[in-house]
Scaffold this motif. Structure first.
Motif, PDB file in Angstrom:
ATOM      1  N   LYS A   1       0.930  -1.314  -0.080  1.00  0.00           N
ATOM      2  CA  LYS A   1      -0.120   0.037   0.046  1.00  0.00           C
ATOM      3  C   LYS A   1       0.706   1.421  -0.118  1.00  0.00           C
ATOM      4  O   LYS A   1       1.967   1.390   0.591  1.00  0.00           O
ATOM      5  CB  LYS A   1      -0.807   0.103   1.225  1.00  0.00           C
ATOM      6  CG  LYS A   1      -1.808  -1.338   1.229  1.00  0.00           C
ATOM      7  CD  LYS A   1      -3.202  -0.810   0.598  1.00  0.00           C
ATOM      8  CE  LYS A   1      -3.889  -2.162   0.748  1.00  0.00           C
ATOM      9  NZ  LYS A   1      -3.670  -3.251  -0.189  1.00  0.00           N
ATOM     10  N   SER A   2       0.254   2.224  -0.780  1.00  0.00           N
ATOM     11  CA  SER A   2       1.058   3.673  -0.568  1.00  0.00           C
ATOM     12  C   SER A   2       0.635   4.451   0.698  1.00  0.00           C
ATOM     13  O   SER A   2      -0.552   4.426   0.667  1.00  0.00           O
ATOM     14  CB  SER A   2       0.907   4.547  -1.824  1.00  0.00           C
ATOM     15  OG  SER A   2       1.696   5.506  -1.578  1.00  0.00           O
ATOM     16  N   ALA A   3       1.491   4.722   1.487  1.00  0.00           N
ATOM     17  CA  ALA A   3       1.255   5.383   2.643  1.00  0.00           C
ATOM     18  C   ALA A   3       0.591   6.776   2.327  1.00  0.00           C
ATOM     19  O   ALA A   3      -0.100   7.662   2.911  1.00  0.00           O
ATOM     20  CB  ALA A   3       2.066   5.539   3.696  1.00  0.00           C
ATOM     21  N   GLY A   4       0.869   7.458   0.969  1.00  0.00           N
ATOM     22  CA  GLY A   4       0.516   8.591   0.484  1.00  0.00           C
ATOM     23  C   GLY A   4      -0.810   8.928   0.338  1.00  0.00           C
ATOM     24  O   GLY A   4      -1.484   9.841   0.083  1.00  0.00           O
ATOM     25  N   GLN A   5      -1.541   7.658   0.183  1.00  0.00           N
ATOM     26  CA  GLN A   5      -2.863   7.583  -0.413  1.00  0.00           C
ATOM     27  C   GLN A   5      -4.201   7.422   0.579  1.00  0.00           C
ATOM     28  O   GLN A   5      -3.811   6.894   1.550  1.00  0.00           O
ATOM     29  CB  GLN A   5      -3.172   6.740  -1.598  1.00  0.00           C
ATOM     30  CG  GLN A   5      -2.307   7.188  -2.934  1.00  0.00           C
ATOM     31  CD  GLN A   5      -2.242   5.849  -3.790  1.00  0.00           C
ATOM     32  OE1 GLN A   5      -2.809   4.841  -3.599  1.00  0.00           O
ATOM     33  NE2 GLN A   5      -1.518   6.350  -4.664  1.00  0.00           N
TER      34      GLN A   5
END
Ligand code: HEC
Length: 179
Positions: free
Chosen positions: A175-179
């Protein structure tokens, strides 16, 4: 003391005139100083701040700043970037494949293509593990795997994000933490 140039210890002080070239170079510095003052502070409105800004702008154009990728809290800034993925694959094959296998399915290091994660499945979690490594102390607290070397110094943030972009491209579970 008859001779005023002779001191008590017999050392004579020669009180010669300065060489002519020396005197004239001194005069020249004064003339240059006056010209400088007149040119930069009176005749033209030279502004050192403006000059500085212009020089810096020129420099930035010559050497464009690379994106600084150190703010880990926003997630991988290179996610999905095809160049980063290709560069990351190269780094992975050169450095990580020895322990994680060329296809990432794991040897001494765990499988990076599945859903199981020891340290979390966000790109930021991966970033921290790859940058800082896993020390022997941590391994003792959280077996069963071995230690992993840090790559902060050898690769640096940008290359590590590239590798993560490569892994994210292979494994949608990250997962991208930015989203
Ligand atoms: C010397 C062997 C070795 C090398 C080289 C190595 N690793 Fe590891 N890696 C390991 C081990 C062992 C672990 C498991 C650490 C633990 O027990 O927590 C690990 C863990 C990881 C994890 C965490 C996995 C999880 O389940 O949370 C990631 C991500 C990772 N490595 C990526 C990389 C990348 C990317 C590289 C190349 C830049 C790399 N590793 C190079 C041995 C290695």
């Amino acid at each position: 003391m008859s001779d005023p140039n002779k001191l008590f210890d017999g050392i004579a002080q020669a009180d010669n005139r300065m060489p002519v070239w020396y005197t004239w170079s001194f005069v020249a510095t004064m003339i240059i100083g006056v010209c400088y003052l007149g040119y930069y502070h009176v005749a033209t409105d030279f502004q050192q701040e403006e000059e500085y800004a212009a020089t810096m702008a020129e420099y930035k154009e010559m050497f464009p700043e690379k994106e600084v990728v150190v703010d880990a809290s926003k997630g991988n800034p290179l996610a999905g970037n095809p160049e980063a993925i290709a560069a990351g694959e190269q780094t992975f094959q050169q450095i990580c494949a020895a322990c994680h296998k060329a296809d990432g399915t794991g040897l001494i290091g765990p499988n990076l293509t599945d859903k199981e994660w020891l340290h979390g499945n966000s790109d930021v979690a991966l970033f921290n593990v790859i940058m800082e490594g896993v020390s022997m102390e941590q391994v003792k607290q959280n077996p069963p795997k071995g230690p992993m070397p840090p790559h902060k110094a050898s690769l640096g943030a940008e290359k590590v994000w590239q590798v993560i972009a490569y892994l994210q491209n292979k494994n949608k579970n990250i997962k991208s933490a930015g989203q």
